[in-house]
Design a protein around this motif. Structure first.
Motif, PDB file in Angstrom:
ATOM      1  N   PRO A  57      -6.655 -14.584  49.539  1.00 12.77           N
ATOM      2  CA  PRO A  57      -6.724 -14.326  48.089  1.00 12.77           C
ATOM      3  C   PRO A  57      -7.280 -12.935  47.790  1.00 12.77           C
ATOM      4  CG  PRO A  57      -8.523 -15.755  48.766  1.00 12.77           C
ATOM      5  CD  PRO A  57      -7.711 -15.498  49.998  1.00 12.77           C
ATOM      6  N   TYR A  58      -6.592 -12.203  46.919  1.00 13.53           N
ATOM      7  CA  TYR A  58      -7.004 -10.870  46.476  1.00 13.53           C
ATOM      8  C   TYR A  58      -7.481 -10.937  45.036  1.00 13.53           C
ATOM      9  CZ  TYR A  58      -4.794  -8.292  50.357  1.00 13.53           C
ATOM     10  OH  TYR A  58      -4.467  -7.789  51.584  1.00 13.53           O
ATOM     11  N   LEU A  59      -8.491 -10.136  44.718  1.00  8.82           N
ATOM     12  CA  LEU A  59      -8.899  -9.892  43.345  1.00  8.82           C
ATOM     13  C   LEU A  59      -8.765  -8.395  43.106  1.00  8.82           C
ATOM     14  CD1 LEU A  59      -9.988 -11.189  40.757  1.00  8.82           C
ATOM     15  CD2 LEU A  59     -12.297 -10.649  41.560  1.00  8.82           C
ATOM     16  N   ILE A  60      -7.919  -8.013  42.124  1.00  7.31           N
ATOM     17  CA  ILE A  60      -7.567  -6.614  41.895  1.00  7.31           C
ATOM     18  C   ILE A  60      -7.850  -6.264  40.440  1.00  7.31           C
ATOM     19  CG2 ILE A  60      -5.699  -4.906  41.989  1.00  7.31           C
ATOM     20  CD1 ILE A  60      -4.248  -6.855  43.938  1.00  7.31           C
ATOM     21  N   TYR A  61      -8.530  -5.145  40.231  1.00  5.94           N
ATOM     22  CA  TYR A  61      -8.795  -4.650  38.874  1.00  5.94           C
ATOM     23  C   TYR A  61      -8.102  -3.292  38.729  1.00  5.94           C
ATOM     24  CZ  TYR A  61     -11.316  -3.624  34.571  1.00  5.94           C
ATOM     25  OH  TYR A  61     -11.640  -3.343  33.263  1.00  5.94           O
ATOM     26  N   LYS A  62      -7.046  -3.270  37.933  1.00 10.41           N
ATOM     27  CA  LYS A  62      -6.199  -2.079  37.815  1.00 10.41           C
ATOM     28  C   LYS A  62      -6.488  -1.358  36.503  1.00 10.41           C
ATOM     29  CE  LYS A  62      -1.296  -0.747  37.973  1.00 10.41           C
ATOM     30  NZ  LYS A  62       0.083  -1.270  38.063  1.00 10.41           N
ATOM     31  N   PRO A  76      -3.012  13.107  32.200  1.00 10.22           N
ATOM     32  CA  PRO A  76      -4.179  12.225  32.242  1.00 10.22           C
ATOM     33  C   PRO A  76      -4.439  11.575  30.892  1.00 10.22           C
ATOM     34  CG  PRO A  76      -4.876  14.511  32.152  1.00 10.22           C
ATOM     35  CD  PRO A  76      -3.376  14.528  32.293  1.00 10.22           C
ATOM     36  N   GLY A  77      -5.290  10.586  30.930  1.00  2.54           N
ATOM     37  CA  GLY A  77      -5.724   9.954  29.682  1.00  2.54           C
ATOM     38  C   GLY A  77      -5.600   8.452  29.713  1.00  2.54           C
ATOM     39  N   GLY A  78      -4.435   7.949  30.109  1.00  6.96           N
ATOM     40  CA  GLY A  78      -4.243   6.510  30.102  1.00  6.96           C
ATOM     41  C   GLY A  78      -4.155   5.971  28.685  1.00  6.96           C
ATOM     42  N   ASP A  79      -3.877   4.682  28.572  1.00  4.14           N
ATOM     43  CA  ASP A  79      -3.747   4.058  27.251  1.00  4.14           C
ATOM     44  C   ASP A  79      -4.750   2.930  27.052  1.00  4.14           C
ATOM     45  OD1 ASP A  79      -2.716   2.258  29.001  1.00  4.14           O
ATOM     46  OD2 ASP A  79      -0.663   2.328  28.231  1.00  4.14           O
ATOM     47  N   GLY A  80      -5.800   2.929  27.872  1.00  6.74           N
ATOM     48  CA  GLY A  80      -6.837   1.913  27.709  1.00  6.74           C
ATOM     49  C   GLY A  80      -6.463   0.545  28.234  1.00  6.74           C
ATOM     50  N   VAL A  81      -5.353   0.443  28.957  1.00  3.44           N
ATOM     51  CA  VAL A  81      -4.900  -0.847  29.462  1.00  3.44           C
ATOM     52  C   VAL A  81      -5.517  -1.121  30.825  1.00  3.44           C
ATOM     53  CG1 VAL A  81      -2.914  -2.199  30.206  1.00  3.44           C
ATOM     54  CG2 VAL A  81      -2.738  -0.742  28.188  1.00  3.44           C
ATOM     55  N   HIS A  82      -6.143  -2.295  30.951  1.00  2.49           N
ATOM     56  CA  HIS A  82      -6.710  -2.745  32.214  1.00  2.49           C
ATOM     57  C   HIS A  82      -6.041  -4.073  32.598  1.00  2.49           C
ATOM     58  CE1 HIS A  82     -10.757  -0.459  31.381  1.00  2.49           C
ATOM     59  NE2 HIS A  82      -9.689   0.323  31.335  1.00  2.49           N
ATOM     60  N   GLN A  83      -5.868  -4.279  33.897  1.00  4.21           N
ATOM     61  CA  GLN A  83      -5.306  -5.535  34.391  1.00  4.21           C
ATOM     62  C   GLN A  83      -6.241  -6.149  35.417  1.00  4.21           C
ATOM     63  OE1 GLN A  83      -1.408  -5.578  36.088  1.00  4.21           O
ATOM     64  NE2 GLN A  83      -0.387  -4.802  34.268  1.00  4.21           N
ATOM     65  N   MET A  84      -6.479  -7.444  35.294  1.00  5.32           N
ATOM     66  CA  MET A  84      -7.159  -8.205  36.333  1.00  5.32           C
ATOM     67  C   MET A  84      -6.106  -9.088  36.988  1.00  5.32           C
ATOM     68  SD  MET A  84     -10.015  -8.790  37.903  1.00  5.32           S
ATOM     69  CE  MET A  84     -11.386  -8.361  36.832  1.00  5.32           C
ATOM     70  N   GLN A  85      -5.897  -8.895  38.283  1.00  5.86           N
ATOM     71  CA  GLN A  85      -4.860  -9.626  38.999  1.00  5.86           C
ATOM     72  C   GLN A  85      -5.482 -10.500  40.084  1.00  5.86           C
ATOM     73  OE1 GLN A  85      -1.945  -6.932  40.602  1.00  5.86           O
ATOM     74  NE2 GLN A  85      -1.681  -5.826  38.681  1.00  5.86           N
ATOM     75  N   SER A  86      -5.001 -11.716  40.160  1.00  5.52           N
ATOM     76  CA  SER A  86      -5.342 -12.610  41.263  1.00  5.52           C
ATOM     77  C   SER A  86      -4.063 -12.863  42.058  1.00  5.52           C
ATOM     78  CB  SER A  86      -5.903 -13.931  40.726  1.00  5.52           C
ATOM     79  OG  SER A  86      -6.034 -14.872  41.773  1.00  5.52           O
ATOM     80  N   VAL A  87      -4.010 -12.319  43.268  1.00  7.69           N
ATOM     81  CA  VAL A  87      -2.837 -12.459  44.134  1.00  7.69           C
ATOM     82  C   VAL A  87      -3.259 -13.187  45.403  1.00  7.69           C
ATOM     83  CG1 VAL A  87      -0.995 -11.261  45.362  1.00  7.69           C
ATOM     84  CG2 VAL A  87      -1.941 -10.262  43.268  1.00  7.69           C
ATOM     85  N   THR A  88      -2.578 -14.271  45.729  1.00 10.55           N
ATOM     86  CA  THR A  88      -2.928 -15.038  46.922  1.00 10.55           C
ATOM     87  C   THR A  88      -1.738 -15.080  47.877  1.00 10.55           C
ATOM     88  OG1 THR A  88      -4.435 -16.420  45.648  1.00 10.55           O
ATOM     89  CG2 THR A  88      -3.778 -17.225  47.817  1.00 10.55           C
TER      90      THR A  88
END
Length: 323
Positions: A57-62, A76-88
């Motif tokens: 199991p992986y826990l990923i914070y993108k 640069p800059g980004g759009d403020g989007v964050h992802q928390m992914q759980s990949v097993t």
């Protein structure tokens, strides 16, 4: 046919040019006694003992940090989007050479601190067959080929926001190869090298309505299909001792042009082709292994080049267990 030709080419490329180290018997023993968990990105060969179950199991914070444009320049800059992914990663050895693998993924997306979408992404299912075993005395590699599908279970249309999209809407065929070589180095620090590649292609187009991952808006009705995707990578693990290993991945992904046909909310006919996209990432990591069947890996995936894709940083951690 595209997938078959690409897989044949990848097999030829991956099996040529690998270092063949002339190792003595003590080097073979050192290699066999070394414990590895990673790396973060590389696919692993088919399991070698029937009945073995491997779970990782992986826990990923993108975190998005910017965007690569059509010329490959990063803004640069980004759009403020964050992802928390759980990949097993679930892998089960059906025989001593054939393994079944599934990669269920759950994603939660936030825009700043506000939750914007969550759900299950499309599900890859694969059968792996190890054509050739590795030889720790000579450095001769193992070769594993795989074939499978990606089930379209993730949301892709009728979306509330574009951040809700987690799938393609259509069944994908996937073929891959993993070439792995294990050998010792001066000072008794075993090294593991993996070359890996895969090709993914849509088997049909998807029915698309309203806001979707294909850039359509409310009122649209039509069909779409993602383009052919190719991924090629190399991974290395260098053993500091039996338990501690430094790992590094370098991966290039190319995504072909999607195809879209239909009518928008005003009744205007649309027929468009999406932009070609690519991404190159580096993923350094550190492993700690309690035994040959249990280990921990932590690292970060960083985009270093791209085309029409976001740039990002993705810290991650995983535990690998085999039963």
């Amino acid at each position: 046919m595209k997938i078959r030709r690409a897989a044949q080419t990848l097999l030829a490329l991956c099996t040529l040019g690998l270092p063949v180290a002339g190792m003595a018997q003590d080097a073979d023993i050192a290699v066999r006694n070394q414990w590895f968990t990673g790396s973060l990105e590389a696919s692993s060969p088919a399991l070698s003992t029937a009945g073995t179950l491997a779970i990782e199991p992986y826990l990923i914070y993108k975190i998005d940090t910017g965007k690569y444009d059509n010329q490959g320049h990063r803004h640069p800059g980004g759009d403020g989007v964050h992802q928390m992914q759980s990949v097993t990663v679930f892998k089960y050895a059906l025989t001593n050479r054939v393994s079944f693998q599934a990669l269920p993924t759950f994603v939660r997306v936030t825009d700043g601190h506000d939750p914007r979408g969550s759900g299950i992404a499309d599900l890859p299912l694969e059968l792996e067959y190890r054509l050739k075993d590795e030889n720790g005395r000579t450095g001769s590699p193992s070769i594993t080929v795989s074939a499978g599908v990606v089930l379209p279970i993730g949301r892709y249309d009728h979306l509330t926001t574009g951040l809700d999209g987690l799938g393609t809407g259509t069944m994908l065929a996937k073929q891959g190869i993993v070439v792995e070589s294990l050998f010792d180095t001066k000072g008794g620090h075993p090294v593991r090298i993996r070359l890996f590649a895969s090709v993914t292609e849509a088997l049909a187009s998807a029915d698309v309505y309203d806001l979707s991952v294909y850039g359509t808006t409310d009122g649209f009705a039509g069909h779409a299909a993602p383009g052919v995707s190719v991924q090629v990578g190399v991974a290395a693990g260098y053993a500091l001792d039996q338990r501690w290993v430094i790992a590094l991945d370098l991966v290039r992904s190319d995504m072909g042009r999607s195809r879209l046909t239909g009518v928008d909310s005003s009744g205007t006919a649309l027929r468009t082709t999406g932009q070609r996209a690519s991404r190159t990432i580096l993923a350094p990591a550190l492993e700690y292994n309690w035994s040959a069947r249990a280990g921990l890996i932590a690292g970060v995936e960083v985009s270093v080049a791209g085309l029409n894709t976001p740039s990002y940083v993705a810290p991650q951690i995983a535990i690998a267990l085999a039963f």
